[in-house]
Design an enzyme around this catalytic site. Structure first.
Site, short mmCIF file in Angstrom:
data_model
loop_
_atom_site.label_atom_id
_atom_site.label_comp_id
_atom_site.label_asym_id
_atom_site.label_seq_id
_atom_site.Cartn_x
_atom_site.Cartn_y
_atom_site.Cartn_z
N ASP A 186 1.85 6.75 -15.62
CA ASP A 186 2.07 5.47 -14.95
C ASP A 186 0.86 4.56 -15.12
O ASP A 186 -0.24 4.91 -14.70
CB ASP A 186 2.35 5.71 -13.46
CG ASP A 186 2.62 4.42 -12.71
OD1 ASP A 186 3.80 4.20 -12.36
OD2 ASP A 186 1.68 3.65 -12.47
N TYR B 97 -3.82 -3.06 -14.67
CA TYR B 97 -4.85 -2.01 -14.69
C TYR B 97 -5.80 -2.18 -15.88
O TYR B 97 -6.87 -1.58 -15.90
CB TYR B 97 -4.21 -0.62 -14.80
CG TYR B 97 -3.31 -0.22 -13.66
CD1 TYR B 97 -3.17 -1.00 -12.52
CD2 TYR B 97 -2.57 0.96 -13.74
CE1 TYR B 97 -2.33 -0.61 -11.49
CE2 TYR B 97 -1.72 1.35 -12.72
CZ TYR B 97 -1.60 0.57 -11.60
OH TYR B 97 -0.76 0.97 -10.60
N LYS C 157 3.96 -1.95 -15.67
CA LYS C 157 4.41 -2.92 -14.68
C LYS C 157 4.05 -4.35 -15.08
O LYS C 157 3.03 -4.59 -15.73
CB LYS C 157 3.78 -2.60 -13.31
CG LYS C 157 3.93 -1.15 -12.90
CD LYS C 157 3.22 -0.88 -11.58
CE LYS C 157 3.11 0.62 -11.32
NZ LYS C 157 2.08 1.25 -12.16
N HIS D 199 5.63 -5.65 -10.47
CA HIS D 199 4.52 -5.04 -9.72
C HIS D 199 4.43 -5.51 -8.27
O HIS D 199 4.08 -4.74 -7.38
CB HIS D 199 3.21 -5.34 -10.44
CG HIS D 199 2.14 -4.33 -10.18
ND1 HIS D 199 1.14 -4.06 -11.08
CD2 HIS D 199 1.90 -3.51 -9.14
CE1 HIS D 199 0.33 -3.14 -10.59
NE2 HIS D 199 0.78 -2.79 -9.41
#
Length: 216
Positions: free
Chosen positions: A66, A71, A96, A129
């Site tokens: 994930d 990120y 996401k 997200h």
């Protein structure tokens, strides 16, 4: 955080679980099967550390990985997947869509960027997200990506029941997943009940409470 979780959790049987290839799956509302145990890379911002962490996770037996555009480590995750040698169909990859990329056209572009960074031909799960921005335009784009076979399941993250039911009632495809913070100190029992009643699979982020309150 990854090193602490991996080391501490391995002492209570995770290695045994993977050694004997005992993995449970949950069937989503479109009949896609998803592993119940996954490895997330939130806050692993160093590319080399992230790539090594994902490599170690795959070698240990994790098959659900994930990540997210926000990120900033999709490239590292993609590199680890590529060098793992594990067949693509054995992996379940999630990323996401971040807030600034919501809207129909931006979502298509963001999806293709993520796919390129991950060095993949398709995703297993694509999530909105956060419940902000033009989520309706994004969902229309995601429905099309799903229909084209570019993603096996679509869903959301951090959505409260009011936003969830609105999305469910006003679109062709209901979210397969709502990924929310759930752990022993934040159990969200009522939201779990709501999601179950509406055939949306709950998925936990931070299931070990990010190491807080001496959980280990």
């Amino acid at each position: 955080m990854h090193q602490k979780i991996n080391k501490e959790f391995s002492t209570v049987g995770i290695n045994t679980l993977f050694k004997y290839k005992i993995m449970n799956y949950v069937k989503l509302n479109n009949n896609v099967e998803m592993p119940v145990l996954g490895f997330g890379v939130f806050q692993i911002t160093d590319p080399q550390q992230c790539e090594q962490a994902v490599t170690d996770a795959i070698e240990a037996g994790y098959r659900l990985l994930d990540t997210a555009a926000s990120y900033q480590n999709e490239v590292a995750v993609g590199n680890a997947i590529k060098r793992s040698g594990v067949k693509r169909e054995e992996l379940f990859i999630t990323t996401k869509l971040w807030v600034q990329d919501t809207g129909y056209e931006k979502t298509i572009t963001a999806f293709e960027k993520s796919l390129k960074k991950l060095q993949l031909d398709y995703l297993d799960l694509y999530l909105i997200h956060q419940p902000y921005g033009d989520i309706y335009g994004s969902w229309k784009a995601m429905e099309e990506l799903y229909a084209e076979g570019k993603v096996r399941a679509i869903g959301v993250a951090n959505f409260h029941p009011d936003r969830m039911i609105d999305l469910i009632m006003n679109n062709k495809i209901a979210p397969a997943i709502n990924q929310i913070e759930t752990h022993p100190f934040h159990q969200q029992i009522e939201i779990q009940k709501f999601l179950d009643e509406n055939n949306v699979q709950i998925e936990s982020w931070g299931p070990f409470a990010e190491g807080r309150n001496n959980i280990f």
